[in-house]
Each structure stands twice: as C-alpha cells, then as structure tokens.
Scaffold this motif. Structure first.
Motif, PDB file in Angstrom:
ATOM      1  N   GLU A 229       0.914  -1.144   0.013  1.00 38.27           N
ATOM      2  CA  GLU A 229      -0.081   0.267  -0.064  1.00 38.27           C
ATOM      3  C   GLU A 229       0.958   1.329   0.095  1.00 38.27           C
ATOM      4  O   GLU A 229       0.482   2.241  -0.922  1.00 38.27           O
ATOM      5  N   ILE A 230       1.918   1.158   0.683  1.00 44.55           N
ATOM      6  CA  ILE A 230       2.831   2.352   0.716  1.00 44.55           C
ATOM      7  C   ILE A 230       3.614   2.544  -0.800  1.00 44.55           C
ATOM      8  O   ILE A 230       3.610   3.712  -1.061  1.00 44.55           O
ATOM      9  N   VAL A 231       4.065   1.840  -1.323  1.00 45.21           N
ATOM     10  CA  VAL A 231       4.442   1.646  -2.643  1.00 45.21           C
ATOM     11  C   VAL A 231       3.547   2.227  -3.587  1.00 45.21           C
ATOM     12  O   VAL A 231       3.705   3.201  -4.568  1.00 45.21           O
ATOM     13  N   ASN A 232       2.390   1.930  -3.455  1.00 44.56           N
ATOM     14  CA  ASN A 232       1.285   2.299  -4.501  1.00 44.56           C
ATOM     15  C   ASN A 232       0.716   3.845  -4.076  1.00 44.56           C
ATOM     16  O   ASN A 232       0.667   4.639  -4.918  1.00 44.56           O
ATOM     17  N   CYS A 233       0.806   4.264  -2.773  1.00 37.43           N
ATOM     18  CA  CYS A 233       0.342   5.376  -2.475  1.00 37.43           C
ATOM     19  C   CYS A 233       1.459   6.499  -2.860  1.00 37.43           C
ATOM     20  O   CYS A 233       1.401   7.703  -3.481  1.00 37.43           O
ATOM     21  N   TYR A 234       2.772   5.966  -2.746  1.00 39.30           N
ATOM     22  CA  TYR A 234       4.094   6.738  -3.019  1.00 39.30           C
ATOM     23  C   TYR A 234       3.839   7.053  -4.690  1.00 39.30           C
ATOM     24  O   TYR A 234       4.196   8.165  -5.010  1.00 39.30           O
ATOM     25  N   LYS A 235       3.652   6.220  -5.365  1.00 37.38           N
ATOM     26  CA  LYS A 235       3.387   6.237  -6.806  1.00 37.38           C
ATOM     27  C   LYS A 235       2.181   7.394  -7.106  1.00 37.38           C
ATOM     28  O   LYS A 235       2.365   8.458  -8.026  1.00 37.38           O
ATOM     29  N   SER A 236       1.051   7.002  -6.614  1.00 39.36           N
ATOM     30  CA  SER A 236      -0.084   7.882  -7.028  1.00 39.36           C
ATOM     31  C   SER A 236      -0.092   9.489  -6.290  1.00 39.36           C
ATOM     32  O   SER A 236      -0.687  10.137  -7.159  1.00 39.36           O
ATOM     33  N   GLU A 237       0.372   9.500  -5.277  1.00 39.35           N
ATOM     34  CA  GLU A 237       0.475  10.810  -4.464  1.00 39.35           C
ATOM     35  C   GLU A 237       1.750  11.640  -4.823  1.00 39.35           C
ATOM     36  O   GLU A 237       1.549  12.827  -4.976  1.00 39.35           O
ATOM     37  N   PHE A 238       2.651  11.198  -5.132  1.00 36.17           N
ATOM     38  CA  PHE A 238       3.886  11.943  -5.546  1.00 36.17           C
ATOM     39  C   PHE A 238       4.452  11.539  -6.871  1.00 36.17           C
ATOM     40  O   PHE A 238       5.500  12.271  -7.323  1.00 36.17           O
ATOM     41  N   GLY A 239       3.759  10.739  -7.736  1.00 35.94           N
ATOM     42  CA  GLY A 239       4.135  10.621  -9.279  1.00 35.94           C
ATOM     43  C   GLY A 239       5.418   9.936  -9.254  1.00 35.94           C
ATOM     44  O   GLY A 239       6.320  10.176 -10.247  1.00 35.94           O
ATOM     45  N   ARG A 240       5.919   9.107  -8.251  1.00 38.90           N
ATOM     46  CA  ARG A 240       7.437   8.843  -8.314  1.00 38.90           C
ATOM     47  C   ARG A 240       7.505   7.267  -8.093  1.00 38.90           C
ATOM     48  O   ARG A 240       6.629   6.824  -7.356  1.00 38.90           O
ATOM     49  N   ASP A 241       8.364   6.536  -8.570  1.00 36.68           N
ATOM     50  CA  ASP A 241       8.525   5.190  -8.339  1.00 36.68           C
ATOM     51  C   ASP A 241       9.404   4.928  -7.201  1.00 36.68           C
ATOM     52  O   ASP A 241      10.772   5.380  -7.299  1.00 36.68           O
ATOM     53  N   ILE A 242       9.082   4.303  -6.083  1.00 39.72           N
ATOM     54  CA  ILE A 242       9.824   4.384  -4.780  1.00 39.72           C
ATOM     55  C   ILE A 242      11.234   3.720  -5.028  1.00 39.72           C
ATOM     56  O   ILE A 242      12.397   4.066  -4.594  1.00 39.72           O
ATOM     57  N   GLU A 243      11.315   2.450  -5.942  1.00 35.06           N
ATOM     58  CA  GLU A 243      12.556   1.768  -6.198  1.00 35.06           C
ATOM     59  C   GLU A 243      13.548   2.638  -6.954  1.00 35.06           C
ATOM     60  O   GLU A 243      14.652   2.628  -6.529  1.00 35.06           O
ATOM     61  N   GLN A 244      13.051   3.471  -7.996  1.00 32.18           N
ATOM     62  CA  GLN A 244      13.986   4.373  -8.673  1.00 32.18           C
ATOM     63  C   GLN A 244      14.656   5.394  -7.665  1.00 32.18           C
ATOM     64  O   GLN A 244      15.617   5.553  -7.635  1.00 32.18           O
ATOM     65  N   ASP A 245      13.725   5.974  -6.510  1.00 34.17           N
ATOM     66  CA  ASP A 245      14.287   6.921  -5.846  1.00 34.17           C
ATOM     67  C   ASP A 245      15.114   6.057  -4.632  1.00 34.17           C
ATOM     68  O   ASP A 245      16.311   6.976  -4.435  1.00 34.17           O
ATOM     69  N   ILE A 246      14.975   5.025  -4.611  1.00 36.53           N
ATOM     70  CA  ILE A 246      15.960   4.297  -3.712  1.00 36.53           C
ATOM     71  C   ILE A 246      17.364   4.290  -4.370  1.00 36.53           C
ATOM     72  O   ILE A 246      18.369   3.976  -3.737  1.00 36.53           O
ATOM     73  N   ARG A 247      17.078   3.775  -5.492  1.00 34.94           N
ATOM     74  CA  ARG A 247      18.498   3.390  -6.294  1.00 34.94           C
ATOM     75  C   ARG A 247      19.105   4.645  -6.468  1.00 34.94           C
ATOM     76  O   ARG A 247      20.553   4.733  -6.531  1.00 34.94           O
ATOM     77  N   ALA A 248      18.432   5.821  -6.656  1.00 35.24           N
ATOM     78  CA  ALA A 248      18.951   7.054  -6.718  1.00 35.24           C
ATOM     79  C   ALA A 248      19.850   7.543  -5.533  1.00 35.24           C
ATOM     80  O   ALA A 248      20.852   8.284  -5.441  1.00 35.24           O
ATOM     81  N   ASP A 249      19.210   7.027  -4.362  1.00 33.14           N
ATOM     82  CA  ASP A 249      20.057   7.756  -3.078  1.00 33.14           C
ATOM     83  C   ASP A 249      20.543   6.766  -2.344  1.00 33.14           C
ATOM     84  O   ASP A 249      21.371   7.176  -1.399  1.00 33.14           O
ATOM     85  N   THR A 250      20.568   5.342  -2.645  1.00 37.05           N
ATOM     86  CA  THR A 250      21.484   4.552  -1.772  1.00 37.05           C
ATOM     87  C   THR A 250      22.239   3.680  -2.888  1.00 37.05           C
ATOM     88  O   THR A 250      22.100   3.831  -3.990  1.00 37.05           O
ATOM     89  N   SER A 251      23.125   2.707  -2.318  1.00 38.70           N
ATOM     90  CA  SER A 251      23.835   2.127  -3.090  1.00 38.70           C
ATOM     91  C   SER A 251      24.048   0.765  -2.401  1.00 38.70           C
ATOM     92  O   SER A 251      23.967   0.155  -1.242  1.00 38.70           O
ATOM     93  N   GLY A 252      24.980  -0.295  -3.515  1.00 40.47           N
ATOM     94  CA  GLY A 252      25.526  -1.414  -2.741  1.00 40.47           C
ATOM     95  C   GLY A 252      24.528  -2.609  -2.261  1.00 40.47           C
ATOM     96  O   GLY A 252      23.183  -2.638  -2.506  1.00 40.47           O
ATOM     97  N   HIS A 253      24.799  -3.029  -1.189  1.00 42.44           N
ATOM     98  CA  HIS A 253      24.084  -4.211  -0.471  1.00 42.44           C
ATOM     99  C   HIS A 253      22.961  -3.663   0.251  1.00 42.44           C
ATOM    100  O   HIS A 253      21.923  -4.126   0.435  1.00 42.44           O
ATOM    101  N   PHE A 254      23.115  -2.315   0.819  1.00 40.86           N
ATOM    102  CA  PHE A 254      21.912  -1.438   1.325  1.00 40.86           C
ATOM    103  C   PHE A 254      20.848  -1.147   0.369  1.00 40.86           C
ATOM    104  O   PHE A 254      19.668  -1.571   0.689  1.00 40.86           O
ATOM    105  N   GLU A 255      21.396  -0.626  -0.767  1.00 43.38           N
ATOM    106  CA  GLU A 255      20.350  -0.671  -1.760  1.00 43.38           C
ATOM    107  C   GLU A 255      19.496  -1.882  -2.035  1.00 43.38           C
ATOM    108  O   GLU A 255      18.269  -1.947  -2.304  1.00 43.38           O
ATOM    109  N   ARG A 256      20.163  -3.072  -2.118  1.00 38.76           N
ATOM    110  CA  ARG A 256      19.500  -4.289  -2.627  1.00 38.76           C
ATOM    111  C   ARG A 256      18.698  -4.594  -1.398  1.00 38.76           C
ATOM    112  O   ARG A 256      17.724  -5.265  -1.625  1.00 38.76           O
ATOM    113  N   LEU A 257      19.164  -4.384  -0.140  1.00 36.01           N
ATOM    114  CA  LEU A 257      18.129  -4.762   1.152  1.00 36.01           C
ATOM    115  C   LEU A 257      16.963  -4.168   0.804  1.00 36.01           C
ATOM    116  O   LEU A 257      15.608  -4.643   0.969  1.00 36.01           O
TER     117      LEU A 257
END
Length: 452
Positions: A258-286
């Motif tokens: 529900e959070i992932v869907n709300c993030y997309k509908s309310e902010f017009g953004r993909d949470i996975e893409q934001d995570i990849r842009a802001d984190t890296s390595g094993h933390f990103e994969r987790l």
C-alpha cells in the motif's frame, strides 16, 4: 490508491526542523547499539556470547556449559519477573540474544525450546505454530476508535477552538488524541462539508512548531504518512537512511504494498527508482527486497529449515573468509518473522555467537543497521521501537521527527507493548521521558496519545 484532498492545494510544507540537523544520519549513536541486559544481570559481565540455550537442556557438548555452569547463569525459575504489566509478567524461555529482550514464552503457541537434529533430544519436531498474527503485527494500541463518535460534533468543536482570537489547544488535543485515524478522516470530511474550509489549512494557520507537525501527522491517513515520510527522507540533499530502515524493514507485506502504491499515486514517483538514486550497494539491494512486500507470512515454524538457514548464514559469514552478503539478504528478506526467530536460536547453537553479534562483525554502516532491524523485529518488535524512542530523546536535544513518527504510527498497533518494553529496558516509563524532554501543548498531546 488515492487519498482525497491529499496533499492539500497548497501542499504539505516540510515540517519545521525536518530533517533534524545531524541526527538521522548517525542513528544509532556510535557505541550505543547494544541492548540492555534483562533483569537479573544476564548476560554476565564480559560474557554476552553465550548462545541462547534453553536452561532446561544445557545442550551438553555443544560448546558451552549446562545451566549453573557459568557465573550469572539463570537458574530454573530463578529469573525475576519482568516489569511492565499485562503480557510481560514472566521471564522468557531462555536468555536473550546479545541482551536483546525477548517476548514472553507463553505468547508463542506450541511452547518449549525447538529440538534440532544433532543435539540432545534427537529428532527434529514436526512444524509447530509460530506466534499468532496479532503478536507479530502488534497487539494493542493506546488509541482506539471512540465509541460514541460523531464527526459533525467533533468538527464543530474544532471550529470553535480555532475561531476568533486565540486558539483553544486543549480542545483540539482532547479530540485528536481520542479518535482513531479513520475517525479523524471523517472529521476532516465533515469539517469541509459543514464550513466549506479545509481543516488542515485551518490547523496550520493556528499552530506552529512541533505540535503542528504532530497534529498534521495524526490527520494524515496512515499509509500516506509512511509514504510521505519515505519521500521526505530521500528528497533534497542527503538521505535519512534510518527512516528508510525503520519503515521498510518493519512493516507487513500489505502495508508495504500500500505504501509503494501510495508513493506512486500521490507523489508521481517510483519508490524503487528513488531508492536506487539515493542508496547503493548491499543497502540498496536490501531496501529493494523490502519494497517487494513478498516476505513469507506463514505463521508455522519449520525448525528443520531454521537449522538449514542458520547453517547457511554461518557458512556465508563466520565460517568463511569474507562475507556472502547475498545469502544474508535472501534469508532475512524472505523468511517470516517467526521463522527468523527460530533461525536466530539455531544460529546461536551453531556459531556459539548470536546472529546480531555476527552481523556486527560481518557488516558495517546502513546495511548492518537494516539487517539488525529485521532480526530485532523477529525477536521482539516492540523492543526495537522502544529503543528507537529512547535514542530520539537521549542526550542533548530531541529528534522530534522520529519521536512523532513512532508515536503516531504505532499508536493504534502496539504502543502498549512498546511502553512495557521501554520500562523494562530503561527502568523509566516512556511518559516520564517524554515529559522531561518536551514542553507545552506538544508535551500534552504526546502524553495524551501515549497515556500515563
């Protein structure tokens, strides 16, 4: 899923003081990530590495002494009762892991220690039921829906509290602290119907500072608030990694989806893409693994699989040179929390060291904190949030955003258990620490939510 009226036409501005300068990025404070020993002094000074063998067996020959064979070992029936009220009146079945508090044994169906092949006791048991879903997800909030609820009456009370010169903050507190989140959404809708005005805008014009942040958080739908918190943790310069960990590593599958869907509908953004842009390595994969919302939620524990996973984790870390990080990610991201608890117990017997200590030795930085959060939630979720609350107020200054976020998000889920664990872990009540760390209407509203 769309949330009508969210965000308001003028948007939710960044909350005052958000993010807290220099605080979120360094949680937990250096050297403060150990958990208090349970009452009675366990683990013994300098020990801390005794595996969590049930005192009733001792597992002779497993590499550590039977009960009574080391200083400070708890004797059968000899551990003092846990403080904290209903549900925590008995000691756990065995010592904690690295001092991390354990929930009471009788809350877990089936009872008794797991029998593992290769240890005295012989055969692997058939799968046994794990903790009920209520125990996994939290069992009792401090806020419950008001029985004689009338949205129109509450809207009128709030209108009168804000009308004219000055604001009756106590009237606002009396309403918002004693209504469920669903009821607050109905009040907001009734307010607009009755007065043609947006309640959120009116509240923002009457309030300021931390009390404004707290009340606005209470009026956000729960899923929206989590999505909003994640967006602000990654928005702009810097990333508040501890917020990402706190939300994504502790929520249920349904909540995460529900959070992932709300993030997309309310902010017009993909949470996975934001995570990849802001984190890296094993933390990103987790974090990407967490975003899938695909953790096994079967409440039945398979102790044979727990033994196999524990062996796999040992061979991926302590049992080799270097670390196979993907193995830790796979096990900790996919197994159910009751299953992980059994794996942690089995790991202690294999490695002669608890899994939290091994993660300390094998990982560092944000991925270490993320993996440890998952293990801590498997062992005792309320204790994890109690520790987060404690560090939000410990020392100079207060991390108000973390304090507000946890109090609001857990208020209808397990804040009663969090309060009990807080008292057990820190020998003071959560209300006492909030009262000494906050002031004014902000303090009154927090205490009204938490309860005395």
């Amino acid at each position: 899923m769309s949330y009508p009226g969210y965000p308001p036409s003028d948007g939710y501005p960044a909350f005052p003081g958000y993010p807290p300068t220099g605080q979120e990025s360094v949680y937990p404070p250096a050297g403060q990530y150990t958990y208090p020993a349970v009452p009675g002094g366990y683990p013994p000074a300098g020990g801390g590495t005794y595996p969590a063998a049930p005192p009733s067996t001792g597992f002779p020959g497993a590499g550590y002494p039977a009960p009574g064979g080391y200083p400070g070992a708890p004797q059968a029936g000899g551990m003092p009762p846990y403080p904290g009220g209903a549900g925590f009146g008995v000691p756990p079945a065995g010592p904690g892991f690295g001092g991390y508090p354990q929930p009471p044994a009788q809350n877990y169906a089936g009872g008794g220690p797991a029998q593992i092949p290769g240890f005295p006791g012989g055969q692997a048991p058939s799968p046994m039921p794990g903790p009920p879903a209520a125990m996994v997800q939290g069992t009792q909030g401090t806020i419950r829906a008001a029985a004689d609820f009338d949205a129109g009456r509450d809207a009128e009370i709030l209108r009168k509290a804000m009308k004219g010169f000055g604001t009756d903050e106590q009237a606002i507190i009396d309403v918002v602290a004693n209504r469920s989140n669903d009821q607050r959404q109905k009040i907001k809708a009734a307010f607009k119907t009755m007065y043609g005005k947006d309640l959120i805008k009116d509240l923002k014009s009457e309030l300021s500072g931390n009390v404004e942040e707290l009340i606005l958080a209470l009026f956000m739908p729960s899923t929206y608030y989590d999505a909003w918190s994640l967006r602000h943790a990654m928005k702009g310069a810097g990333t508040q990694e501890s917020v990402l960990i706190e939300i994504l590593c502790t929520r249920t599958n349904q909540e995460i989806r529900e959070i992932v869907n709300c993030y997309k509908s309310e902010f017009g953004r993909d949470i996975e893409q934001d995570i990849r842009a802001d984190t890296s390595g094993h933390f990103e994969r987790l974090l990407i693994s967490m975003c899938q919302g695909n953790r096994d939620e079967n409440q039945t524990v398979d102790y044979q699989k727990a033994q196999e996973d524990a062996q796999r984790l040992y061979q991926a870390g302590e049992g080799r040179l270097g670390t196979d990080e993907s193995c830790f990610n796979m096990v900790l991201a996919s197994r159910s929390f009751p299953q992980l608890k059994a794996t942690v117990e089995a790991y202690s017997r294999i490695a002669n060291r608890d899994l939290l200590s091994s993660i300390d030795r094998e990982f560092s930085g944000n991925v270490e904190r993320g993996l440890k959060t998952i293990v801590q939630c498997a062992l005792n979720r309320p204790a994890f949030f109690a520790e987060r609350l404690y560090h939000s107020m410990k020392g100079a200054g207060t991390d108000d955003s973390t304090l507000i976020r946890i109090v609001v998000t857990r208020s209808e889920i397990d804040l009663v258990q969090i309060k009990q664990m807080f008292t057990q872990m820190y020998q003071k009540t959560l209300a006492t620490m909030i009262a000494s760390d906050t002031s004014g209407d902000y303090r009154r509203l927090l205490l009204a939510i938490v309860g005395q």
